[in-house]
Design an enzyme around this catalytic site. Structure first.
Site, PDB file in Angstrom:
ATOM      1  N   GLY A 129       1.013  -1.106   0.096  1.00  0.00           N
ATOM      2  CA  GLY A 129      -0.147  -0.018  -0.056  1.00  0.00           C
ATOM      3  C   GLY A 129       0.765   1.368   0.115  1.00  0.00           C
ATOM      4  O   GLY A 129       0.488   2.149  -0.759  1.00  0.00           O
ATOM      5  N   ASP A 130       2.109   1.238   0.848  1.00  0.00           N
ATOM      6  CA  ASP A 130       2.795   2.320   0.899  1.00  0.00           C
ATOM      7  C   ASP A 130       3.357   2.659  -0.314  1.00  0.00           C
ATOM      8  O   ASP A 130       3.594   3.502  -1.010  1.00  0.00           O
ATOM      9  CB  ASP A 130       3.916   2.254   1.967  1.00  0.00           C
ATOM     10  CG  ASP A 130       3.329   1.924   3.168  1.00  0.00           C
ATOM     11  OD1 ASP A 130       2.381   2.237   3.412  1.00  0.00           O
ATOM     12  OD2 ASP A 130       3.929   1.295   3.935  1.00  0.00           O
TER      13      ASP A 130
END
Length: 315
Positions: free
Chosen positions: A252-253
């Site tokens: 996600g990052d």
């Protein structure tokens, strides 16, 4: 220019084991240490993609010093506020089947004066050509409306905000209409108080409601199933890419880092989406919370499928 804000950084300690045996001895096969925290991971991704950012937030103690040195070695500019206490260490236990168990420390307490110091520094960077990435949890001593407050303050100077947060942080921030959002499926389901797994149509509808509140772009991550991307004019579904995964930690990052990089480079929406999907898929192949290399991201971008979704009329 991109400014990433990590209120609660960490040294990420990732350990590989065969299978987690609760209440018994577990032998570790491999250990990886990384400078972490969501905003820092975003800065690392931006650097790998060829961009620049300033990593900001709070650091303290020996762990904080290590993180500063690691980021400096990677060529990432920093402007952290020093706090008392020790920056946390987060343990991520990765089993051979890909399942991840995370044990996250709370982090040091931040004083009112230290918070005001950070806010003053952030305000000093705010300008129409700046994007602020507000990502992750907050340590003790920080009010849950902090991301809303930062968004309001930098908006006054024409800056943009990309938010990746959950729970009260997410809900409060929506009052200030961040310019971009990256919730995942479960975060949206919790926000809209759903007690069942939302369908794709329901997720798109929830994303459209966020657009109606003033957000310009919503990227909804669906794990291995891919992601949904919504703007005022376009809706896309992207199936997940087939890769040899190590763990989903940091995926996600990486997606957020690609969104920020694409904004800074003024890339077309479709190119931005391909970059996001390539970076996210690449991240799951890496060990620890290391970002994927640009060459791998470029290769994966070629495999991304953009399926346009008809705009929903009834919300």
């Amino acid at each position: 220019m991109i400014v990433t804000v990590t209120m609660n950084p960490a040294i990420d300690k990732t350990v590989d084991i065969d299978r987690f045996e609760r209440g018994d001895l577990n032998r570790i096969k491999r250990v990886e240490l990384d400078a972490g925290g969501k905003g820092i991971n975003v800065s690392k991704t931006i650097k790998e993609l060829g961009g620049e950012s300033i990593a900001m937030g709070f650091l303290g103690g020996t762990s904080g010093t290590i993180i500063r040195h690691v980021l400096a070695d990677q060529g990432i500019q920093t402007d952290f506020v020093e706090v008392k206490g020790e920056t946390r260490t987060n343990l991520k236990v990765v089993e051979e089947n890909g399942e991840v168990t995370e044990l996250n420390e709370p982090g040091p307490e931040v004083s009112k004066e230290q918070l005001e110091d950070l806010l003053e520094r952030l305000n000093g960077y705010a300008a129409p050509d700046k994007l602020f990435v507000l990502a992750g949890s907050i340590p003790s001593g920080i009010p849950t409306d902090i991301y809303r407050r930062i968004t309001e303050e930098v908006h006054r100077k024409g800056a943009k905000v990309l938010l990746d947060a959950d729970g009260p942080l997410f809900a409060e921030s929506l009052k200030a209409a961040p310019d971009m959002l990256k919730p995942n499926r479960s975060e949206l389901e919790r926000y809209y108080q759903m007690d069942y797994r939302a369908s794709e149509q329901e997720l798109v509808s929830m994303g459209e409601k966020l657009l109606d509140q003033g957000t310009g772009m919503v990227a909804i991550s669906l794990g291995q199933m891919g992601a949904l991307f919504l703007t005022g004019n376009k809706r896309y579904r992207c199936p997940g890419l087939r890769v040899k995964a190590h763990s989903t930690v940091g995926a996600g990052d990486a997606l957020v880092g690609a969104m920020a990089y694409a904004w800074n480079e003024k890339l077309p929406l479709e190119t931005c989406i391909r970059l996001c999907m390539g970076a996210s898929a690449g991240a799951v192949t890496s060990i620890g919370t290391k970002p994927p290399g640009r060459r791998l991201v470029d290769e994966l971008m070629q495999q991304v499928e953009l399926l346009e979704i008809r705009k929903q009329i009834d919300k």
